[in-house]
Design a protein around this motif. Structure first.
Motif, PDB file in Angstrom:
ATOM      1  N   ALA A 111     -50.201  29.378  37.229  1.00  0.00           N
ATOM      2  CA  ALA A 111     -49.649  30.505  37.994  1.00  0.00           C
ATOM      3  C   ALA A 111     -50.150  31.841  37.476  1.00  0.00           C
ATOM      4  CB  ALA A 111     -48.121  30.464  37.945  1.00  0.00           C
ATOM      5  N   ASP A 112     -50.664  31.861  36.238  1.00  0.00           N
ATOM      6  CA  ASP A 112     -51.203  33.087  35.657  1.00  0.00           C
ATOM      7  C   ASP A 112     -52.664  33.289  35.992  1.00  0.00           C
ATOM      8  OD1 ASP A 112     -48.862  34.075  34.237  1.00  0.00           O
ATOM      9  OD2 ASP A 112     -49.077  32.299  32.976  1.00  0.00           O
ATOM     10  N   LYS A 113     -53.194  32.469  36.914  1.00  0.00           N
ATOM     11  CA  LYS A 113     -54.514  32.655  37.507  1.00  0.00           C
ATOM     12  C   LYS A 113     -55.641  32.793  36.483  1.00  0.00           C
ATOM     13  CE  LYS A 113     -52.603  32.930  41.631  1.00  0.00           C
ATOM     14  NZ  LYS A 113     -52.724  31.850  42.613  1.00  0.00           N
ATOM     15  N   PRO A 114     -55.975  31.711  35.782  1.00  0.00           N
ATOM     16  CA  PRO A 114     -57.128  31.787  34.878  1.00  0.00           C
ATOM     17  C   PRO A 114     -58.387  32.160  35.650  1.00  0.00           C
ATOM     18  CG  PRO A 114     -56.475  29.507  35.267  1.00  0.00           C
ATOM     19  CD  PRO A 114     -55.394  30.360  35.838  1.00  0.00           C
ATOM     20  N   ASP A 115     -59.187  33.016  35.060  1.00  0.00           N
ATOM     21  CA  ASP A 115     -60.440  33.401  35.702  1.00  0.00           C
ATOM     22  C   ASP A 115     -61.423  32.240  35.711  1.00  0.00           C
ATOM     23  OD1 ASP A 115     -60.349  36.610  36.025  1.00  0.00           O
ATOM     24  OD2 ASP A 115     -59.272  35.991  34.224  1.00  0.00           O
ATOM     25  N   VAL A 116     -61.330  31.408  34.680  1.00  0.00           N
ATOM     26  CA  VAL A 116     -62.188  30.231  34.562  1.00  0.00           C
ATOM     27  C   VAL A 116     -61.365  29.073  34.019  1.00  0.00           C
ATOM     28  CG1 VAL A 116     -64.243  29.232  33.485  1.00  0.00           C
ATOM     29  CG2 VAL A 116     -64.217  31.668  34.069  1.00  0.00           C
ATOM     30  N   ILE A 117     -61.575  27.892  34.575  1.00  0.00           N
ATOM     31  CA  ILE A 117     -61.064  26.646  33.997  1.00  0.00           C
ATOM     32  C   ILE A 117     -62.276  25.797  33.671  1.00  0.00           C
ATOM     33  CG2 ILE A 117     -59.671  24.576  34.355  1.00  0.00           C
ATOM     34  CD1 ILE A 117     -58.102  26.124  36.477  1.00  0.00           C
ATOM     35  N   SER A 118     -62.348  25.318  32.430  1.00  0.00           N
ATOM     36  CA  SER A 118     -63.494  24.515  31.999  1.00  0.00           C
ATOM     37  C   SER A 118     -62.987  23.256  31.317  1.00  0.00           C
ATOM     38  CB  SER A 118     -64.368  25.324  31.027  1.00  0.00           C
ATOM     39  OG  SER A 118     -65.428  24.540  30.524  1.00  0.00           O
ATOM     40  N   GLY A 119     -63.346  22.107  31.857  1.00  0.00           N
ATOM     41  CA  GLY A 119     -62.879  20.856  31.273  1.00  0.00           C
ATOM     42  C   GLY A 119     -63.728  19.689  31.710  1.00  0.00           C
ATOM     43  N   ASN A 120     -63.412  18.506  31.185  1.00  0.00           N
ATOM     44  CA  ASN A 120     -64.135  17.321  31.640  1.00  0.00           C
ATOM     45  C   ASN A 120     -63.503  16.808  32.936  1.00  0.00           C
ATOM     46  OD1 ASN A 120     -61.966  15.467  31.048  1.00  0.00           O
ATOM     47  ND2 ASN A 120     -62.629  15.364  28.900  1.00  0.00           N
ATOM     48  N   ALA A 121     -64.121  15.799  33.517  1.00  0.00           N
ATOM     49  CA  ALA A 121     -63.691  15.338  34.838  1.00  0.00           C
ATOM     50  C   ALA A 121     -62.246  14.857  34.852  1.00  0.00           C
ATOM     51  CB  ALA A 121     -64.629  14.230  35.317  1.00  0.00           C
ATOM     52  N   SER A 122     -61.843  14.099  33.833  1.00  0.00           N
ATOM     53  CA  SER A 122     -60.470  13.584  33.787  1.00  0.00           C
ATOM     54  C   SER A 122     -59.459  14.718  33.664  1.00  0.00           C
ATOM     55  CB  SER A 122     -60.316  12.609  32.622  1.00  0.00           C
ATOM     56  OG  SER A 122     -61.035  11.418  32.864  1.00  0.00           O
ATOM     57  N   GLU A 123     -59.777  15.727  32.859  1.00  0.00           N
ATOM     58  CA  GLU A 123     -58.869  16.866  32.684  1.00  0.00           C
ATOM     59  C   GLU A 123     -58.718  17.652  33.975  1.00  0.00           C
ATOM     60  OE1 GLU A 123     -59.919  17.477  27.931  1.00  0.00           O
ATOM     61  OE2 GLU A 123     -61.004  18.603  29.472  1.00  0.00           O
ATOM     62  N   ILE A 124     -59.808  17.859  34.677  1.00  0.00           N
ATOM     63  CA  ILE A 124     -59.756  18.628  35.923  1.00  0.00           C
ATOM     64  C   ILE A 124     -58.971  17.871  36.994  1.00  0.00           C
ATOM     65  CG2 ILE A 124     -61.140  19.615  37.788  1.00  0.00           C
ATOM     66  CD1 ILE A 124     -61.197  21.173  35.106  1.00  0.00           C
ATOM     67  N   VAL A 125     -59.195  16.576  37.086  1.00  0.00           N
ATOM     68  CA  VAL A 125     -58.454  15.763  38.068  1.00  0.00           C
ATOM     69  C   VAL A 125     -56.964  15.766  37.749  1.00  0.00           C
ATOM     70  CG1 VAL A 125     -58.069  13.389  38.842  1.00  0.00           C
ATOM     71  CG2 VAL A 125     -60.388  14.306  38.734  1.00  0.00           C
ATOM     72  N   ALA A 126     -56.611  15.611  36.481  1.00  0.00           N
ATOM     73  CA  ALA A 126     -55.198  15.620  36.083  1.00  0.00           C
ATOM     74  C   ALA A 126     -54.567  16.977  36.345  1.00  0.00           C
ATOM     75  CB  ALA A 126     -55.072  15.255  34.609  1.00  0.00           C
ATOM     76  N   LEU A 127     -55.286  18.045  36.022  1.00  0.00           N
ATOM     77  CA  LEU A 127     -54.744  19.391  36.211  1.00  0.00           C
ATOM     78  C   LEU A 127     -54.499  19.686  37.687  1.00  0.00           C
ATOM     79  CD1 LEU A 127     -53.962  21.874  34.540  1.00  0.00           C
ATOM     80  CD2 LEU A 127     -56.303  22.716  34.827  1.00  0.00           C
ATOM     81  N   ALA A 128     -55.331  19.125  38.536  1.00  0.00           N
ATOM     82  CA  ALA A 128     -55.156  19.311  39.977  1.00  0.00           C
ATOM     83  C   ALA A 128     -54.077  18.408  40.555  1.00  0.00           C
ATOM     84  CB  ALA A 128     -56.480  19.058  40.699  1.00  0.00           C
ATOM     85  N   GLY A 129     -53.485  17.538  39.723  1.00  0.00           N
ATOM     86  CA  GLY A 129     -52.442  16.627  40.182  1.00  0.00           C
ATOM     87  C   GLY A 129     -52.974  15.488  41.012  1.00  0.00           C
TER      88      GLY A 129
END
Length: 264
Positions: A111-129
């Motif tokens: 909700a604090d709107k990161p300017d960049v999110i950087s992670g591996n594929a599993s982290e990005i998929v999990a973060l997106a729910g």
């Protein structure tokens, strides 16, 4: 891509100060990488100082490796300070796909709107729910499988989302860039991925398109890895050679050693 890679020189000229709240295991590696690339690191995670320091930094990195209660507080304070001062901040959601509280924390700060999110594929998929596919902090899926998740997160935050892997993916509104760079030995040296998040923050602080900034950060470290692999005999010698190459790599070599495919 000529203008994109020319910004590698700009980083050294500007020497941005990157406020890192990062994994305790990789602090020294991350600091050395930032110094070699031309930025200045500050490894400050005291809750009482985080907001004020963030306001006076060029960029902020929130890396959720080795989490603990005080670090969560400090990260929120640093994010608050960054947002109040208009300082870009980067989220590296280490372990977001693992069954612990890190995922909840990462989700709450979206909700604090990161300017960049950087992670591996599993982290990005999990973060997106969109699933839980991690094994500890390691990815168990390919970057291609995280494309929809990256697009979703970019739309949700209005920022840039990077997914690291054999081919790196960078996504922002209406734009996707695939970058081929790096070498497998990067996965055998601790801190290479975490350092990438910090370098994304450094480049994000420059006066350039944020999407291009993230791609350039990936190209910088990936090209340096290829140079290092030419002389390395194993992970130990590779780590040293990689740091040297980060300091020495030129925009011309970055262009020569990386391959970019862009779609909109």
């Amino acid at each position: 891509m000529e203008d994109l890679y020319r910004h590698a020189h700009k980083l050294r000229e500007v020497n941005p100060l990157v406020h890192c709240l990062t994994n305790q295991v990789v602090m020294q590696t991350t600091a050395n990488v930032l110094l070699a690339a031309g930025a200045s690191p500050a490894m400050l995670d005291a809750p009482e100082d985080a907001a004020a320091f963030a306001k006076n930094s060029s960029a902020v990195l929130v890396n959720t490796g080795t989490p603990h209660a005080a670090k969560y507080v400090a990260s929120r304070e640093a994010i608050r300070g960054a947002r109040e001062a208009g300082v870009p901040w980067v989220l590296d959601p280490i372990g977001a796909g693992a069954p612990n509280a890190v995922g909840d924390f990462c989700s709450s700060i979206l909700a604090d709107k990161p300017d960049v999110i950087s992670g591996n594929a599993s982290e990005i998929v999990a973060l997106a729910g969109m699933g839980d596919t991690a094994r500890g902090v390691d990815a168990t899926i390919d970057v291609d499988d995280a494309l929809d998740a990256a697009i979703s997160l970019a739309a949700r935050t209005g920022g840039v989302v990077a997914v690291t892997g054999a081919r790196d993916l960078t996504v922002s509104a209406g734009r996707s860039t695939w970058l081929t760079s790096g070498v497998p030995m990067l996965q055998q040296v601790i801190g290479t991925g975490c350092s990438l998040g910090a370098l994304c923050a450094a480049y994000a602080s420059l006066d350039m398109d944020p999407h291009d900034a993230v791609v350039t950060a990936h190209a910088h470290l990936g090209a340096a890895a290829q140079i290092a692999a030419e002389t390395a005999h194993g992970p130990g010698s590779f780590a040293v050679a990689w740091l040297d190459a980060i300091a020495a790599v030129t925009p011309e070599r970055m262009r020569e050693l990386t391959s970019v495919e862009e779609t909109r």
